[in-house]
Design a protein around this motif. Structure first.
Motif, PDB file in Angstrom:
ATOM      1  N   THR A   1       0.857  -1.182   0.000  1.00  0.00           N
ATOM      2  CA  THR A   1       0.000   0.000   0.000  1.00  0.00           C
ATOM      3  C   THR A   1       0.892   1.230   0.000  1.00  0.00           C
ATOM      4  OG1 THR A   1      -1.885  -1.005   1.118  1.00  0.00           O
ATOM      5  CG2 THR A   1      -1.657   1.358   1.315  1.00  0.00           C
ATOM      6  N   LEU A   2       0.709   2.066  -0.996  1.00  0.00           N
ATOM      7  CA  LEU A   2       1.472   3.301  -1.150  1.00  0.00           C
ATOM      8  C   LEU A   2       0.658   4.443  -0.572  1.00  0.00           C
ATOM      9  CD1 LEU A   2       4.080   4.408  -2.544  1.00  0.00           C
ATOM     10  CD2 LEU A   2       2.695   4.701  -4.608  1.00  0.00           C
ATOM     11  N   VAL A   3       1.280   5.282   0.268  1.00  0.00           N
ATOM     12  CA  VAL A   3       0.533   6.305   1.010  1.00  0.00           C
ATOM     13  C   VAL A   3       1.090   7.705   0.737  1.00  0.00           C
ATOM     14  CG1 VAL A   3      -0.202   7.098   3.291  1.00  0.00           C
ATOM     15  CG2 VAL A   3       0.041   4.640   2.844  1.00  0.00           C
ATOM     16  N   ASP A   4       0.192   8.658   0.472  1.00  0.00           N
ATOM     17  CA  ASP A   4       0.561  10.068   0.339  1.00  0.00           C
ATOM     18  C   ASP A   4      -0.547  10.897   0.971  1.00  0.00           C
ATOM     19  OD1 ASP A   4       2.153  12.187  -0.323  1.00  0.00           O
ATOM     20  OD2 ASP A   4       1.908  12.026  -2.490  1.00  0.00           O
ATOM     21  N   ASP A   5      -0.286  12.188   1.160  1.00  0.00           N
ATOM     22  CA  ASP A   5      -1.289  13.026   1.813  1.00  0.00           C
ATOM     23  C   ASP A   5      -2.404  13.447   0.866  1.00  0.00           C
ATOM     24  OD1 ASP A   5       0.444  14.619   0.385  1.00  0.00           O
ATOM     25  OD2 ASP A   5       0.696  16.134   1.943  1.00  0.00           O
ATOM     26  N   VAL A   6      -2.039  13.985  -0.317  1.00  0.00           N
ATOM     27  CA  VAL A   6      -3.040  14.500  -1.254  1.00  0.00           C
ATOM     28  C   VAL A   6      -2.754  13.973  -2.646  1.00  0.00           C
ATOM     29  CG1 VAL A   6      -4.132  16.560  -2.215  1.00  0.00           C
ATOM     30  CG2 VAL A   6      -3.200  16.622   0.104  1.00  0.00           C
ATOM     31  N   ARG A   7      -3.789  13.556  -3.332  1.00  0.00           N
ATOM     32  CA  ARG A   7      -3.653  13.225  -4.747  1.00  0.00           C
ATOM     33  C   ARG A   7      -4.058  14.438  -5.569  1.00  0.00           C
ATOM     34  NH1 ARG A   7      -6.750   8.997  -8.850  1.00  0.00           N
ATOM     35  NH2 ARG A   7      -6.269  10.280 -10.676  1.00  0.00           N
ATOM     36  N   THR A   8      -3.160  14.898  -6.427  1.00  0.00           N
ATOM     37  CA  THR A   8      -3.503  15.991  -7.352  1.00  0.00           C
ATOM     38  C   THR A   8      -3.635  15.394  -8.755  1.00  0.00           C
ATOM     39  OG1 THR A   8      -1.130  16.531  -7.402  1.00  0.00           O
ATOM     40  CG2 THR A   8      -2.533  17.855  -5.980  1.00  0.00           C
ATOM     41  N   THR A   9      -2.559  15.305  -9.513  1.00  0.00           N
ATOM     42  CA  THR A   9      -2.636  14.658 -10.823  1.00  0.00           C
ATOM     43  C   THR A   9      -2.515  13.143 -10.718  1.00  0.00           C
ATOM     44  OG1 THR A   9      -0.241  14.768 -11.202  1.00  0.00           O
ATOM     45  CG2 THR A   9      -1.553  16.677 -11.872  1.00  0.00           C
ATOM     46  N   GLY A  10      -1.991  12.647  -9.609  1.00  0.00           N
ATOM     47  CA  GLY A  10      -1.792  11.209  -9.447  1.00  0.00           C
ATOM     48  C   GLY A  10      -0.456  10.705  -9.960  1.00  0.00           C
ATOM     49  N   THR A  11       0.348  11.586 -10.570  1.00  0.00           N
ATOM     50  CA  THR A  11       1.592  11.141 -11.189  1.00  0.00           C
ATOM     51  C   THR A  11       2.626  10.689 -10.158  1.00  0.00           C
ATOM     52  OG1 THR A  11       1.186  12.777 -12.931  1.00  0.00           O
ATOM     53  CG2 THR A  11       3.349  11.729 -12.899  1.00  0.00           C
ATOM     54  N   THR A  12       2.717  11.387  -9.025  1.00  0.00           N
ATOM     55  CA  THR A  12       3.665  10.983  -7.996  1.00  0.00           C
ATOM     56  C   THR A  12       3.355   9.569  -7.514  1.00  0.00           C
ATOM     57  OG1 THR A  12       4.032  13.247  -7.239  1.00  0.00           O
ATOM     58  CG2 THR A  12       4.568  11.485  -5.697  1.00  0.00           C
ATOM     59  N   LEU A  13       2.086   9.284  -7.255  1.00  0.00           N
ATOM     60  CA  LEU A  13       1.690   7.947  -6.834  1.00  0.00           C
ATOM     61  C   LEU A  13       1.968   6.921  -7.927  1.00  0.00           C
ATOM     62  CD1 LEU A  13      -1.665   8.949  -5.143  1.00  0.00           C
ATOM     63  CD2 LEU A  13       0.272   7.890  -3.962  1.00  0.00           C
ATOM     64  N   LEU A  14       1.720   7.302  -9.169  1.00  0.00           N
ATOM     65  CA  LEU A  14       1.977   6.392 -10.280  1.00  0.00           C
ATOM     66  C   LEU A  14       3.451   6.028 -10.359  1.00  0.00           C
ATOM     67  CD1 LEU A  14       0.954   4.873 -12.757  1.00  0.00           C
ATOM     68  CD2 LEU A  14       1.268   6.975 -14.092  1.00  0.00           C
ATOM     69  N   ARG A  15       4.334   7.026 -10.212  1.00  0.00           N
ATOM     70  CA  ARG A  15       5.774   6.740 -10.264  1.00  0.00           C
ATOM     71  C   ARG A  15       6.200   5.887  -9.066  1.00  0.00           C
ATOM     72  NH1 ARG A  15       4.912   7.461 -14.698  1.00  0.00           N
ATOM     73  NH2 ARG A  15       5.396   9.295 -15.966  1.00  0.00           N
ATOM     74  N   GLY A  16       5.577   6.126  -7.910  1.00  0.00           N
ATOM     75  CA  GLY A  16       5.880   5.292  -6.755  1.00  0.00           C
ATOM     76  C   GLY A  16       5.428   3.865  -6.969  1.00  0.00           C
ATOM     77  N   ALA A  17       4.228   3.689  -7.522  1.00  0.00           N
ATOM     78  CA  ALA A  17       3.712   2.347  -7.792  1.00  0.00           C
ATOM     79  C   ALA A  17       4.583   1.627  -8.814  1.00  0.00           C
ATOM     80  CB  ALA A  17       2.273   2.433  -8.280  1.00  0.00           C
ATOM     81  N   GLU A  18       5.027   2.343  -9.835  1.00  0.00           N
ATOM     82  CA  GLU A  18       5.904   1.734 -10.836  1.00  0.00           C
ATOM     83  C   GLU A  18       7.199   1.235 -10.204  1.00  0.00           C
ATOM     84  OE1 GLU A  18       4.444   4.434 -14.685  1.00  0.00           O
ATOM     85  OE2 GLU A  18       6.240   4.982 -13.551  1.00  0.00           O
ATOM     86  N   ALA A  19       7.735   2.018  -9.259  1.00  0.00           N
ATOM     87  CA  ALA A  19       8.961   1.613  -8.571  1.00  0.00           C
ATOM     88  C   ALA A  19       8.746   0.335  -7.768  1.00  0.00           C
ATOM     89  CB  ALA A  19       9.447   2.732  -7.654  1.00  0.00           C
ATOM     90  N   LEU A  20       7.586   0.200  -7.136  1.00  0.00           N
ATOM     91  CA  LEU A  20       7.291  -0.998  -6.360  1.00  0.00           C
ATOM     92  C   LEU A  20       7.114  -2.206  -7.270  1.00  0.00           C
ATOM     93  CD1 LEU A  20       4.836   0.480  -3.695  1.00  0.00           C
ATOM     94  CD2 LEU A  20       7.281   0.020  -3.459  1.00  0.00           C
ATOM     95  N   TYR A  21       6.442  -2.015  -8.393  1.00  0.00           N
ATOM     96  CA  TYR A  21       6.304  -3.117  -9.353  1.00  0.00           C
ATOM     97  C   TYR A  21       7.664  -3.524  -9.911  1.00  0.00           C
ATOM     98  CZ  TYR A  21       1.180  -3.041  -9.509  1.00  0.00           C
ATOM     99  OH  TYR A  21      -0.149  -3.145  -9.193  1.00  0.00           O
ATOM    100  N   GLU A  22       8.500  -2.544 -10.175  1.00  0.00           N
ATOM    101  CA  GLU A  22       9.848  -2.825 -10.689  1.00  0.00           C
ATOM    102  C   GLU A  22      10.643  -3.667  -9.693  1.00  0.00           C
ATOM    103  OE1 GLU A  22      12.916  -2.632 -13.538  1.00  0.00           O
ATOM    104  OE2 GLU A  22      10.826  -1.957 -13.696  1.00  0.00           O
TER     105      GLU A  22
ATOM    106  N   LEU B   1      -1.659  -0.862  -3.992  1.00  0.00           N
ATOM    107  CA  LEU B   1      -2.815  -0.007  -3.744  1.00  0.00           C
ATOM    108  C   LEU B   1      -2.305   1.361  -3.307  1.00  0.00           C
ATOM    109  CD1 LEU B   1      -5.867   0.570  -3.076  1.00  0.00           C
ATOM    110  CD2 LEU B   1      -5.376  -0.344  -0.786  1.00  0.00           C
ATOM    111  N   SER B   2      -2.861   2.421  -3.867  1.00  0.00           N
ATOM    112  CA  SER B   2      -2.489   3.784  -3.474  1.00  0.00           C
ATOM    113  C   SER B   2      -3.592   4.406  -2.632  1.00  0.00           C
ATOM    114  CB  SER B   2      -2.243   4.656  -4.706  1.00  0.00           C
ATOM    115  OG  SER B   2      -1.127   4.192  -5.440  1.00  0.00           O
ATOM    116  N   ILE B   3      -3.215   4.950  -1.465  1.00  0.00           N
ATOM    117  CA  ILE B   3      -4.167   5.604  -0.564  1.00  0.00           C
ATOM    118  C   ILE B   3      -3.695   7.019  -0.268  1.00  0.00           C
ATOM    119  CG2 ILE B   3      -5.148   5.632   1.765  1.00  0.00           C
ATOM    120  CD1 ILE B   3      -5.127   2.664   1.827  1.00  0.00           C
TER     121      ILE B   3
END
Length: 225
Positions: free
Chosen positions: A178-199, A206-208
């Motif tokens: 589970t990837l956690v951040d405070d605010v989702r704006t465009t979602g790109t930061t979470l996407l790059r974090g998720a990609e790093a975890l998949y890599e 899951l992003s929350i």
């Protein structure tokens, strides 16, 4: 208010920003009232999971819309030094949001290199979720770039290059995170974090976030959180 509460308030003069209760940085009940469970949405396009375009690889959910008191709590936690508030907010998220699959790790989005902030607000939120779910917290994501996303416009955020965030922890083969951040704006930061975890071998990510910007869904559908 009990005499103990009053004594604690004199030692630590704070009050809940929602209800005003003395000696409480944030009442758990007040925090809970701001959060609700919501359908899982695709981090890339905002479609409800299962996403017709991107499958189930990037599920995301936010506890609230980034406005009103939900927004004020983020600002207090992030910029006014009220770090402990984040753990309470995280517990509210952990209680409201149902895990879509068994979790192995909870991973906060990291602070940017060179940040002057004394603590990572996303880590405090992750700690709160960890308290409720009983899942280990792994703080091993690192930024490759030193640019702070809060200083970038929406277009610049969307064009964030791949590998901007890297995993520097153990092998994640077969694990769910589970990837956690405070605010989702465009979602790109979470996407790059998720990609790093998949890599790094993760099987599910899951992003929350505590809240989402009302501009996060570029299609204009503001009915989801």
């Amino acid at each position: 208010m009990t005499s103990i509460d009053l004594f604690l308030h004199f030692l630590w003069p704070v009050s809940c920003p929602v209800c005003g209760k003395l000696a409480s940085v944030l009442c758990r009940s007040c925090s809970d009232e701001l959060v609700r469970d919501a359908p899982l949405r695709c981090l890339i396009c905002g479609e409800q999971i299962p996403c017709r375009l991107h499958g189930n690889s990037y599920p995301s959910v936010s506890g609230a819309v980034h406005s009103g008191m939900a927004r004020e709590l983020v600002l207090s936690m992030k910029y006014h030094g009220v770090s402990g508030m984040g753990r309470i907010m995280g517990r509210s998220l952990g209680s409201a949001i149902v895990m879509p699959f068994p979790q192995n790790r909870i991973v906060p989005i990291p602070l940017h290199r060179g940040s002057t902030r004394r603590y990572n607000q996303s880590r405090w939120l992750a700690m709160g979720i960890s308290d409720v779910w009983g899942v280990v917290l792994s703080d091993h994501l690192k930024w490759r770039t030193s640019e702070r996303q809060s200083e970038l416009g929406a277009e610049a955020r969307r064009s964030m290059p791949k590998n901007s965030i890297l995993w520097r922890g153990p092998d994640l083969k077969g694990q769910s995170c589970t990837l956690v951040d405070d605010v989702r704006t465009t979602g790109t930061t979470l996407l790059r974090g998720a990609e790093a975890l998949y890599e790094a071998g993760a099987e599910n990510v899951l992003s929350i976030t505590w809240s989402r910007s009302i501009n996060a869904n570029e299609r204009g559908d503001l009915s989801w959180s």
